[in-house]
Design a protein around this motif. Structure first.
Motif, PDB file in Angstrom:
ATOM      1  N   ALA A 167      -9.573  22.431  33.109  1.00  0.00           N
ATOM      2  CA  ALA A 167      -9.527  23.448  34.160  1.00  0.00           C
ATOM      3  C   ALA A 167     -10.161  22.911  35.442  1.00  0.00           C
ATOM      4  O   ALA A 167     -11.127  22.149  35.393  1.00  0.00           O
ATOM      5  N   PRO A 168      -9.631  23.287  36.619  1.00  0.00           N
ATOM      6  CA  PRO A 168     -10.250  22.871  37.887  1.00  0.00           C
ATOM      7  C   PRO A 168     -11.652  23.445  38.015  1.00  0.00           C
ATOM      8  O   PRO A 168     -12.020  24.413  37.347  1.00  0.00           O
ATOM      9  N   ASP A 169     -12.442  22.827  38.903  1.00  0.00           N
ATOM     10  CA  ASP A 169     -13.815  23.277  39.123  1.00  0.00           C
ATOM     11  C   ASP A 169     -13.810  24.657  39.776  1.00  0.00           C
ATOM     12  O   ASP A 169     -13.131  24.897  40.771  1.00  0.00           O
ATOM     13  N   TRP A 170     -14.579  25.576  39.209  1.00  0.00           N
ATOM     14  CA  TRP A 170     -14.631  26.970  39.663  1.00  0.00           C
ATOM     15  C   TRP A 170     -15.091  27.079  41.119  1.00  0.00           C
ATOM     16  O   TRP A 170     -14.466  27.731  41.947  1.00  0.00           O
ATOM     17  N   ILE A 181     -24.755  35.941  30.913  1.00  0.00           N
ATOM     18  CA  ILE A 181     -25.425  36.091  32.208  1.00  0.00           C
ATOM     19  C   ILE A 181     -26.403  34.933  32.403  1.00  0.00           C
ATOM     20  O   ILE A 181     -27.251  34.670  31.543  1.00  0.00           O
ATOM     21  N   GLY A 182     -26.252  34.219  33.544  1.00  0.00           N
ATOM     22  CA  GLY A 182     -27.130  33.080  33.833  1.00  0.00           C
ATOM     23  C   GLY A 182     -26.581  31.753  33.370  1.00  0.00           C
ATOM     24  O   GLY A 182     -27.129  30.698  33.711  1.00  0.00           O
ATOM     25  N   GLN A 183     -25.472  31.723  32.589  1.00  0.00           N
ATOM     26  CA  GLN A 183     -24.872  30.474  32.149  1.00  0.00           C
ATOM     27  C   GLN A 183     -23.732  30.087  33.090  1.00  0.00           C
ATOM     28  O   GLN A 183     -23.191  30.911  33.812  1.00  0.00           O
ATOM     29  N   ASN A 184     -23.339  28.820  33.027  1.00  0.00           N
ATOM     30  CA  ASN A 184     -22.269  28.327  33.888  1.00  0.00           C
ATOM     31  C   ASN A 184     -20.930  28.857  33.403  1.00  0.00           C
ATOM     32  O   ASN A 184     -20.673  28.928  32.196  1.00  0.00           O
ATOM     33  N   VAL A 185     -20.065  29.229  34.364  1.00  0.00           N
ATOM     34  CA  VAL A 185     -18.771  29.805  34.021  1.00  0.00           C
ATOM     35  C   VAL A 185     -17.863  28.807  33.319  1.00  0.00           C
ATOM     36  O   VAL A 185     -16.863  29.189  32.704  1.00  0.00           O
ATOM     37  N   ALA A 186     -18.212  27.504  33.374  1.00  0.00           N
ATOM     38  CA  ALA A 186     -17.389  26.491  32.705  1.00  0.00           C
ATOM     39  C   ALA A 186     -17.309  26.734  31.198  1.00  0.00           C
ATOM     40  O   ALA A 186     -16.395  26.235  30.539  1.00  0.00           O
ATOM     41  N   VAL A 187     -18.237  27.520  30.648  1.00  0.00           N
ATOM     42  CA  VAL A 187     -18.192  27.851  29.226  1.00  0.00           C
ATOM     43  C   VAL A 187     -16.897  28.586  28.878  1.00  0.00           C
ATOM     44  O   VAL A 187     -16.372  28.453  27.760  1.00  0.00           O
ATOM     45  N   LEU A 188     -16.328  29.340  29.828  1.00  0.00           N
ATOM     46  CA  LEU A 188     -15.122  30.140  29.573  1.00  0.00           C
ATOM     47  C   LEU A 188     -13.835  29.386  29.869  1.00  0.00           C
ATOM     48  O   LEU A 188     -12.751  29.905  29.603  1.00  0.00           O
ATOM     49  N   THR A 216     -22.721  31.061  43.976  1.00  0.00           N
ATOM     50  CA  THR A 216     -22.024  29.884  44.531  1.00  0.00           C
ATOM     51  C   THR A 216     -22.289  28.607  43.736  1.00  0.00           C
ATOM     52  O   THR A 216     -21.702  27.562  44.042  1.00  0.00           O
ATOM     53  N   ARG A 217     -23.156  28.672  42.717  1.00  0.00           N
ATOM     54  CA  ARG A 217     -23.358  27.520  41.826  1.00  0.00           C
ATOM     55  C   ARG A 217     -22.484  27.614  40.581  1.00  0.00           C
ATOM     56  O   ARG A 217     -22.457  26.680  39.767  1.00  0.00           O
ATOM     57  N   GLY A 218     -21.795  28.744  40.424  1.00  0.00           N
ATOM     58  CA  GLY A 218     -20.969  28.934  39.240  1.00  0.00           C
ATOM     59  C   GLY A 218     -21.689  29.607  38.099  1.00  0.00           C
ATOM     60  O   GLY A 218     -21.143  29.683  36.986  1.00  0.00           O
ATOM     61  N   MET A 219     -22.901  30.156  38.341  1.00  0.00           N
ATOM     62  CA  MET A 219     -23.654  30.828  37.282  1.00  0.00           C
ATOM     63  C   MET A 219     -23.197  32.287  37.175  1.00  0.00           C
ATOM     64  O   MET A 219     -23.119  32.999  38.169  1.00  0.00           O
ATOM     65  N   VAL A 220     -22.892  32.743  35.969  1.00  0.00           N
ATOM     66  CA  VAL A 220     -22.358  34.074  35.733  1.00  0.00           C
ATOM     67  C   VAL A 220     -23.418  35.119  36.078  1.00  0.00           C
ATOM     68  O   VAL A 220     -24.556  35.060  35.610  1.00  0.00           O
ATOM     69  N   GLN A 221     -23.024  36.075  36.913  1.00  0.00           N
ATOM     70  CA  GLN A 221     -23.898  37.182  37.300  1.00  0.00           C
ATOM     71  C   GLN A 221     -23.482  38.489  36.643  1.00  0.00           C
ATOM     72  O   GLN A 221     -24.321  39.365  36.414  1.00  0.00           O
TER      73      GLN A 221
END
Length: 637
Positions: A210-213, A198-205, A175-180
């Motif tokens: 883009a809207p907030d994930w 894994i462990g990085q924010n999805v905003a990298v992709l 729920t924080r946007g961290m890739v699992q």
């Protein structure tokens, strides 16, 4: 002297003891009358420890549990009960031979109170032969539960394999946007190594615009089913590969929970080619859309799924409902949009109703050869009902057809629910009236038996009067049981039956002559029962006080405007000139006065030396609400 019951077979206990299930018998005080070997081994509680003891004293943790409540309900009402391990964690404390906890289901059945026990382990069973008892059956389902768990794990493994090889990129975050987790397609589409993100924010992709994930996931409300939360509508945005290049994406998201944690899963579909093709189609179809703009505004306001097809079956325009339809609307052709060949897409789909195929065939004929409009209903695999309407458009700029799919699932469900509810209510009302009639007839029979044992003639008369009143009420419920509708009865037919029974009970034509004249009038039971009792009292009194000769009684029931009138006339010796029904000490007269008050009826008495006429007038029931029923103290004075 009552006949002796045959001896029970000596092998009954052996059979119950050999069953691969727990069997125990309880009396109405929940004392254990039987405890078979299976229960002894599974619970480690011996027969000696259990017999004659309260089950819930022996197992105090189960007191006031769902099992205890179900046993009490069965003993009190005679209704069986079924307790599943999935819904009732507090069942018997049983163990498998290897010490593991036994998963089990429980079935509670009532035993007839008149039957002697077919088996007994103590004197308690013999003493409970005429009391309410229940039989409890315990079934071991540990093996089947374990088998289901293994199958579920295998199925989950297959699902993971399918997801990992899906053609679209799938990314799961917390729920924080961290890739699992991300599937193989995602690593290839964004040019990253497996597990690198894994462990990085999805905003990298995602692209900078883009809207907030997390905000998009929060926008999707919770699902009604209690499972994964409802997926958002697909959103188109730009993504970013490892080298910084952009990619056009369509994002669909869903929130879900596992082991107390929330996760967000997004499906990122590469729509670069589709967007380019769509832009070309928009440019070439600009004139066509301008022509249809006014019509489309009207169609967008409709809840139906509407599309315009050209002569080849390609979608030219759709309304808002069609464009926003989710994946459950399979009739749309698996997500076909403007520019797609509708017939080709729908040909790949499947429905549960063969009528859908005839709809498609009729649509093909309509597009190729013309003809009358097509109209049909069909049901899909996900049990959604649709009504399909297709009409030709020969005068349009591109010809073709207007196609409409209307979701009528809710209407069908409501119709089915109403039919089921009406059937259940009718059955229940019929059974209630049948049981009330039987119960009243049983009471009448008991009074008859009691009357035969009374030496005093005066006492017998009182018992006969009571029986007559009970039979008058039972006759109302008998009419309701036999009728097709249970709220009212035809009172004229009821009067005829009542008078025939009273004449027969009074000695036939030699003792009385009762003439009935009645209009066909339906009365609700709240009026029919009191009015039937009044008629019973008046006719019985006329026959009882007939004088020397046979009774001559005339009964009429008429409707005039908004009034009903019941008249009972006889040719007996009559009543005293100063007779007042409200001051009478006769139970019958007090009943008549009290029952008339319940239905807001007036009682007029015309008495002469040659007879008496009682006239009961009341408003038509639909016009005046009923008063509350009089209490027993009011009737008894």
């Amino acid at each position: 002297m009552a006949p002796r019951m045959p001896e029970q077979p000596t092998w009954a206990l052996d059979v119950l003891g050999a069953l691969d299930a727990g069997i125990l018998l309880l009396d109405r005080h929940c004392r254990v009358l039987y405890w078979n070997n299976w229960m002894e081994q599974a619970s480690t509680l011996t027969v000696r420890e259990m017999l004659g003891h309260d089950l819930f004293d022996a197992l105090p943790n189960l007191r006031e549990s769902r099992l205890h409540i179900a046993v009490r309900d069965t003993l009190a009402t005679g209704a069986p009960g079924v307790l599943s391990h999935t819904l009732n964690p507090m069942l018997f404390p049983l163990r498998l031979p290897d010490g593991r906890r036994m998963v089990h289901n429980v079935v509670i059945r009532p035993l007839p109170s008149h039957a002697q026990p077919a088996f007994s382990q103590s004197a308690h069973a013999q003493q409970a032969g005429s009391e309410a008892r229940c039989l409890i059956q315990v079934t071991d389902v540990t093996a089947s539960v374990n088998r289901e768990r293994v199958l579920r794990e295998q199925r989950d493994a297959r699902y993971r394999a399918i997801v990992d090889t899906a053609p679209d990129a799938i990314v799961t975050t917390d729920t924080r946007g961290m890739v699992q987790w991300m599937n193989g397609t995602a690593t290839r589409q964004f040019d990253y190594h497996p597990n690198e993100l894994i462990g990085q924010n999805v905003a990298v992709l995602l692209g900078d615009d883009a809207p907030d994930w997390v905000a998009m996931a929060e926008h999707s409300g919770p699902a009604e089913s209690g499972g994964p939360e409802a997926a958002t509508q697909p959103v188109e945005l730009s993504g970013r590969r490892r080298d910084g290049s952009h990619i056009d994406l369509e994002l669909s998201m869903a929130r879900w929970e596992s082991e107390g944690r929330s996760f967000i899963t997004g499906i990122l579909r590469d729509i670069t080619e589709r967007r380019r093709t769509r832009e070309e189609l928009r440019t070439s179809a600009l004139a066509m859309r301008q022509l249809a703009e006014q019509t489309k505004a009207t169609l967008d306001a409709l809840p139906a799924f509407i599309a315009v097809l050209d002569r080849s079956g390609r979608i030219v325009s759709v309304n808002r409902a069609w464009a926003e339809a989710g994946p459950e609307t399979t009739f749309l052709g698996q997500g076909c949009i403007v520019g797609d060949d509708y017939l080709d897409h729908c040909g790949r789909g499947e429905t549960a109703d063969p009528r859908a195929d005839s709809v498609m065939e009729g649509l093909r004929t309509l597009l190729s050869e013309g003809g009358p409009p097509v109209s049909a209903e069909y049901v899909t695999n996900n049990q959604h009902w649709y009504r399909c309407l297709a009409a030709p458009m020969p005068a349009g700029p591109f010809g073709g057809t207007v196609l409409m799919h209307i979701d009528v699932t809710e209407i069908k469900s409501m119709e089915a629910a109403l039919r089921k509810l009406v059937g259940q209510k009718s059955t229940l009302l019929r059974e209630v009236n049948h049981r009330v009639k039987n119960s009243l007839q049983l009471v009448s029979s008991l009074l008859t038996l009691q009357t035969l044992s009374l030496p005093d003639e005066g006492m017998r008369v009182h018992f006969q009067d009571a029986r007559s009143r009970i039979e008058a009420i039972a006759r109302v419920h008998n009419r309701l049981y036999q009728a097709d509708q249970f709220q009212t009865i035809e009172f004229g037919t009821y009067l005829n039956e009542l008078c025939e029974d009273l004449a027969r009970a009074s000695g036939g034509d030699s003792m009385c002559d009762i003439v009935v004249r009645s209009d066909v009038i339906d009365l609700p039971i709240d009026h029919a029962a009191p009015l039937g009792l009044i008629a019973n009292e008046l006719i019985t009194n006329a026959v009882k006080h007939r004088g020397n000769g046979p009774a001559r009684v005339t009964v009429t029931f008429r409707r005039a405007a908004d009034q009903l009138a019941l008249t009972v006339s006889d040719r007996g010796p009559g009543l005293p000139s100063n007779f007042d029904i409200r001051k009478s000490r006769s139970l019958g007269m007090r009943l008549i006065s009290s029952l008339a008050g319940q239905i807001r009826a007036s009682v007029d008495i015309d008495t002469t030396p040659q007879g008496t006429t009682f006239r009961i007038e009341l408003p038509v029931p639909d016009a005046v609400p009923l008063l509350e029923t009089s209490s027993t103290e009011e009737i008894e004075g």
